[in-house]
Design an enzyme around this catalytic site. Structure first.
Site, PDB file in Angstrom:
ATOM      1  N   GLN A   1      12.093 -10.953  -8.059  1.00  0.00           N
ATOM      2  CA  GLN A   1      10.889 -11.506  -8.675  1.00  0.00           C
ATOM      3  C   GLN A   1      10.536 -10.743  -9.945  1.00  0.00           C
ATOM      4  OE1 GLN A   1       8.859 -13.985  -8.479  1.00  0.00           O
ATOM      5  NE2 GLN A   1       7.216 -13.198  -9.786  1.00  0.00           N
ATOM      6  N   GLU A   2      10.719  -9.438  -9.916  1.00  0.00           N
ATOM      7  CA  GLU A   2      10.324  -8.610 -11.050  1.00  0.00           C
ATOM      8  C   GLU A   2      11.284  -8.719 -12.231  1.00  0.00           C
ATOM      9  OE1 GLU A   2       7.657  -7.071 -11.543  1.00  0.00           O
ATOM     10  OE2 GLU A   2       6.741  -6.795  -9.600  1.00  0.00           O
TER      11      GLU A   2
END
Length: 369
Positions: free
Chosen positions: A233-234
């Site tokens: 996600q990051e």
């Protein structure tokens, strides 16, 4: 972490409180007055209430239940947990290989009810009774990519356990709580064609960092699949990623957070994973008043928005007369106000995407990662 994109671990959704004072959970457990129920018979309801335990059986899938480490979560699981909470009993949720086995457990009395997608004809052949797990609100499931055939199956139609359960889910439909729960467990968090691209990323990059995720997760007693989901996600698992706000690295740490976590080189993937896991673990400790598994979601929001922002939301929830340590109240607050607050919108997307990535990574890992 930073205010626009950060991380978390050890996912799992807790029970949705059944208090009538909670607008989002205006689930009523009593649809039929008890004086109208034949209490002279020995039903499942009696053993559940007296024994303080509700046993539910289901097949593990993306609509009913998904295991994350030692925890379980999922649309069906949380709905059953809500019903158990409304009865003030403990939920024991069992999984079996197929629907036929789940129905057999109900027939034999090994489970108080089953959550199944079996055909109605199959249920009737077993002389069991069933009703829609959404009180017929299939659109809530359909719009979120969940199985619309989900039913609750009981041994006796006139058992107060079945009758109160039916009232519970129908009140959930009326209040909008079922729709909101389905939105959190949506399978449409990313476009269908995007999963092919995601899988290619995982196949190319996960083998490089898998050992670091596993070793670091073990150190902090976290699920490595979750750390990987946060990392994806990051940064899409790219250690040289940099955002316009200055966060960088595989886990996208701010400079100040990296220093506080003992990370000297944010672009070093091993250090970044260590720093992200350590910070998430601190968030779990920060919200120790929140019971598990809800604490995991609080920690993720805090990882994304900062713990101070979560504290402020908790104060507002408490001022509304609601439980500030219940995930559905926090999620509901973020949902209601996301149109006017970009940080809230991002936090909702952040947690929902990590949950979806976690499930995908765990499933894919069994196959080829």
């Amino acid at each position: 972490m930073h205010s626009s994109s950060t991380s978390g671990a050890r996912l799992c959704l807790n029970s949705l409180t059944s208090s009538l004072s909670l607008k989002i959970l205006a689930f009523s457990t009593v649809l039929f007055p008890f004086h109208s129920i034949n209490a002279s018979k020995s039903f499942q309801y009696d053993s559940v209430v007296n024994g303080k335990q509700l046993t539910v059986v289901s097949v593990e899938n993306s609509t009913t239940v998904f295991k994350d480490g030692a925890h379980q979560h999922g649309f069906g699981y949380d709905l059953a947990r809500n019903y158990a909470n409304s009865l003030n009993v403990k939920l024991v949720f069992k999984t079996v290989p197929d629907n036929a086995t789940a129905l057999k457990w109900v027939s034999q009395g090994k489970a108080n009810f089953a959550m199944t997608t079996a055909n109605v004809s199959e249920i009737e052949q077993k002389r069991l009774t069933s009703f829609s797990a959404t009180c017929g609100d299939i659109s809530s499931l359909q719009q979120n990519g969940l199985n619309t055939k989900l039913n609750w199956v009981f041994k006796h139609e006139n058992d107060p356990l079945a009758q109160t359960a039916s009232g519970f889910v129908c009140k959930g439909k009326q209040s909008g709580a079922i729709r909101q729960l389905a939105s959190f467990y949506t399978q449409n968090v990313v476009q269908e064609h995007s999963w092919d691209s995601i899988q290619r990323d995982l196949n190319q990059r996960m083998p490089i960092y898998k050992a670091s995720f596993k070793n670091t997760a073990a150190k902090y007693d976290l699920d490595w699949h979750l750390l990987a989901a946060i990392g994806y996600q990051e940064s899409y698992l790219k250690p040289n990623s940099v955002s316009p706000t200055g966060v960088r690295g595989l886990m996208m740490l701010t400079n100040s957070t990296a220093k506080a976590m003992g990370v000297s080189n944010r672009t070093d993937p091993t250090q970044s994973i260590e720093g992200g896991a350590k910070y998430y673990d601190q968030m779990l400790t920060r919200f120790s008043d929140v019971p598990f598994p809800d604490r995991n979601w609080y920690a993720l929001v805090a990882y994304n928005m900062g713990p101070g922002a979560v504290d402020q939301i908790q104060k507002r929830i408490r001022a509304q007369g609601k439980n500030p340590n219940n995930w559905v109240n926090l999620y509901s607050y973020l949902e209601r106000n996301k149109a006017s607050n970009g940080r809230y919108r991002q936090a909702v997307q952040y947690v929902t995407r990590i949950r979806a990535y976690l499930e995908h990574i765990k499933t894919s890992e069994l196959v080829n990662i």
